[in-house]
Design a protein around this motif. Structure first.
Motif, PDB file in Angstrom:
ATOM      1  N   GLU A 192      43.724  50.247  49.081  1.00 16.71           N
ATOM      2  CA  GLU A 192      42.813  51.358  49.826  1.00 16.71           C
ATOM      3  C   GLU A 192      42.971  52.682  48.893  1.00 16.71           C
ATOM      4  O   GLU A 192      42.210  53.581  49.029  1.00 16.71           O
ATOM      5  CB  GLU A 192      43.534  51.669  51.195  1.00 16.71           C
ATOM      6  N   LYS A 193      44.205  52.854  47.985  1.00 17.03           N
ATOM      7  CA  LYS A 193      44.154  54.039  47.236  1.00 17.03           C
ATOM      8  C   LYS A 193      43.379  53.877  45.913  1.00 17.03           C
ATOM      9  O   LYS A 193      43.546  54.727  45.222  1.00 17.03           O
ATOM     10  CB  LYS A 193      45.492  54.355  47.105  1.00 17.03           C
ATOM     11  N   ILE A 194      42.579  52.948  45.429  1.00 15.14           N
ATOM     12  CA  ILE A 194      41.886  52.680  44.545  1.00 15.14           C
ATOM     13  C   ILE A 194      40.869  53.799  44.509  1.00 15.14           C
ATOM     14  O   ILE A 194      40.109  53.893  45.394  1.00 15.14           O
ATOM     15  CB  ILE A 194      41.474  51.183  44.244  1.00 15.14           C
ATOM     16  N   LYS A 195      40.795  54.502  43.246  1.00 21.00           N
ATOM     17  CA  LYS A 195      39.844  55.750  43.064  1.00 21.00           C
ATOM     18  C   LYS A 195      38.331  54.991  43.145  1.00 21.00           C
ATOM     19  O   LYS A 195      38.160  54.093  42.392  1.00 21.00           O
ATOM     20  CB  LYS A 195      40.030  56.523  41.763  1.00 21.00           C
ATOM     21  N   ASP A 196      37.423  55.789  43.585  1.00 22.63           N
ATOM     22  CA  ASP A 196      35.990  55.380  43.461  1.00 22.63           C
ATOM     23  C   ASP A 196      35.603  55.383  42.277  1.00 22.63           C
ATOM     24  O   ASP A 196      34.489  54.717  41.898  1.00 22.63           O
ATOM     25  CB  ASP A 196      35.000  56.515  44.525  1.00 22.63           C
ATOM     26  N   PHE A 243      46.405  47.028  36.073  1.00 30.81           N
ATOM     27  CA  PHE A 243      46.406  48.570  35.715  1.00 30.81           C
ATOM     28  C   PHE A 243      45.810  49.441  36.864  1.00 30.81           C
ATOM     29  O   PHE A 243      46.152  50.347  37.205  1.00 30.81           O
ATOM     30  CB  PHE A 243      45.636  48.964  34.420  1.00 30.81           C
ATOM     31  N   VAL A 244      44.609  48.949  37.430  1.00 28.67           N
ATOM     32  CA  VAL A 244      44.005  49.660  38.797  1.00 28.67           C
ATOM     33  C   VAL A 244      44.986  49.455  39.791  1.00 28.67           C
ATOM     34  O   VAL A 244      45.201  50.642  40.489  1.00 28.67           O
ATOM     35  CB  VAL A 244      42.767  48.824  39.142  1.00 28.67           C
ATOM     36  N   LEU A 245      45.569  48.492  39.957  1.00 21.99           N
ATOM     37  CA  LEU A 245      46.682  48.353  41.451  1.00 21.99           C
ATOM     38  C   LEU A 245      47.719  49.193  41.109  1.00 21.99           C
ATOM     39  O   LEU A 245      48.408  49.908  41.746  1.00 21.99           O
ATOM     40  CB  LEU A 245      47.345  46.749  41.532  1.00 21.99           C
ATOM     41  N   ASP A 248      30.069  49.768  41.468  1.00 23.20           N
ATOM     42  CA  ASP A 248      30.288  49.906  42.679  1.00 23.20           C
ATOM     43  C   ASP A 248      31.634  49.705  43.227  1.00 23.20           C
ATOM     44  O   ASP A 248      32.198  49.531  44.318  1.00 23.20           O
ATOM     45  CB  ASP A 248      29.355  49.350  43.627  1.00 23.20           C
ATOM     46  N   GLY A 249      32.548  49.367  42.163  1.00 25.82           N
ATOM     47  CA  GLY A 249      34.071  49.186  42.598  1.00 25.82           C
ATOM     48  C   GLY A 249      34.929  48.596  41.276  1.00 25.82           C
ATOM     49  O   GLY A 249      34.190  48.478  40.140  1.00 25.82           O
ATOM     50  N   ALA A 250      36.114  48.543  41.649  1.00 23.59           N
ATOM     51  CA  ALA A 250      36.930  48.086  40.524  1.00 23.59           C
ATOM     52  C   ALA A 250      37.244  46.711  40.700  1.00 23.59           C
ATOM     53  O   ALA A 250      37.919  46.285  39.613  1.00 23.59           O
ATOM     54  CB  ALA A 250      38.463  48.826  40.812  1.00 23.59           C
ATOM     55  N   MET A 251      36.800  46.003  41.621  1.00 23.87           N
ATOM     56  CA  MET A 251      36.992  44.375  41.524  1.00 23.87           C
ATOM     57  C   MET A 251      36.226  43.762  40.540  1.00 23.87           C
ATOM     58  O   MET A 251      35.065  44.209  39.943  1.00 23.87           O
ATOM     59  CB  MET A 251      36.210  43.816  42.915  1.00 23.87           C
ATOM     60  N   VAL A 252      37.013  42.980  39.643  1.00 17.98           N
ATOM     61  CA  VAL A 252      36.452  42.382  38.331  1.00 17.98           C
ATOM     62  C   VAL A 252      36.356  40.661  38.611  1.00 17.98           C
ATOM     63  O   VAL A 252      37.008  40.339  39.492  1.00 17.98           O
ATOM     64  CB  VAL A 252      37.401  42.280  37.442  1.00 17.98           C
ATOM     65  N   ASP A 253      35.185  40.431  38.113  1.00 11.42           N
ATOM     66  CA  ASP A 253      34.848  38.755  38.525  1.00 11.42           C
ATOM     67  C   ASP A 253      35.043  38.036  37.013  1.00 11.42           C
ATOM     68  O   ASP A 253      34.550  38.691  36.019  1.00 11.42           O
ATOM     69  CB  ASP A 253      33.344  38.705  38.756  1.00 11.42           C
ATOM     70  N   VAL A 254      35.922  36.949  37.193  1.00 10.18           N
ATOM     71  CA  VAL A 254      35.928  36.328  35.992  1.00 10.18           C
ATOM     72  C   VAL A 254      35.568  34.780  36.340  1.00 10.18           C
ATOM     73  O   VAL A 254      35.870  34.086  37.331  1.00 10.18           O
ATOM     74  CB  VAL A 254      37.420  36.084  35.731  1.00 10.18           C
ATOM     75  N   ASP A 255      34.530  34.330  35.446  1.00 12.21           N
ATOM     76  CA  ASP A 255      34.009  32.848  35.460  1.00 12.21           C
ATOM     77  C   ASP A 255      34.486  32.218  34.494  1.00 12.21           C
ATOM     78  O   ASP A 255      34.658  32.484  33.283  1.00 12.21           O
ATOM     79  CB  ASP A 255      32.501  33.012  35.463  1.00 12.21           C
ATOM     80  N   TYR A 256      35.305  30.958  34.576  1.00 15.98           N
ATOM     81  CA  TYR A 256      35.960  30.119  33.744  1.00 15.98           C
ATOM     82  C   TYR A 256      35.380  28.815  33.918  1.00 15.98           C
ATOM     83  O   TYR A 256      35.256  28.197  34.849  1.00 15.98           O
ATOM     84  CB  TYR A 256      37.477  30.182  34.088  1.00 15.98           C
TER      85      TYR A 256
END
Length: 171
Positions: free
Chosen positions: A67-71, A57-59, A145-153
């Motif tokens: 580069e266009k992902i909102k802060d 949904f972010v992309l 501090d950003g839209a990057m998400v971490d998943v630990d499986y």
């Protein structure tokens, strides 16, 4: 003739301080393919991998341009958190269940920790496949501090079924 060889999911293998081999993915599809392949190879009950990615949904909102992902797409945005939670519960967990060939897996043990820096959702449950009982744990983290998400499986074999057996006897 083009060389279009499919070499399987793209990942990096990292050795942790404790000596564990951790598979790291940057693509949701590669992550899901890896889980599916491990399940097909009957090596699904002792896996640990990590995914760092931008949720779809972010992309989509950024027209597939990071580069266009909102802060404002971070854990401080109620809209971002709501959409991420929906993505996790309706897509990510469902896709993990399908990759594990466990469509009835409920992830009934859920929790959420929220701090100023991040929000962490934890999901885990026990299941059985090919006479192997194992626990599946998924931890999803979004940061301030950003839209990057971490998943630990993680999956781990369940060696003591006494709690499960006693619960079944009570029913």
């Amino acid at each position: 003739m083009p060389k279009n060889k499919n070499k399987g999911p793209k990942m990096t293998t990292v050795t942790t301080k404790s000596g564990e081999q951790l598979k790291v993915f940057e693509d949701l599809n590669d992550f899901e393919t890896y889980i599916k392949n491990e399940t097909e190879d009957n090596e699904f009950d002792n896996v640990h991998c990590h995914l760092k990615y931008y949720p779809p949904f972010v992309l989509h909102d950024a027209r597939d341009d990071p580069e266009k992902i909102k802060d404002t797409a971070n854990s401080h945005s109620k809209k971002f958190v709501r959409h991420l939670h929906q993505h996790v519960e309706k897509h990510l967990l469902k896709d993990i269940k399908m990759a594990l060939d466990q469509p009835d897996l409920k992830f009934k043990n859920k929790s959420k920790q929220e701090t100023f820096e991040k929000i962490v959702w934890n999901y885990d449950d026990e299941t059985e496949l090919n006479d192997k009982r194992f626990k599946v744990t998924v931890e999803v983290t979004c940061n301030h501090d950003g839209a990057m998400v971490d998943v630990d499986y993680k999956t781990a074999p369940v060696t003591n079924n006494s709690t499960t057996e006693s619960n079944e006897q009570m029913i």
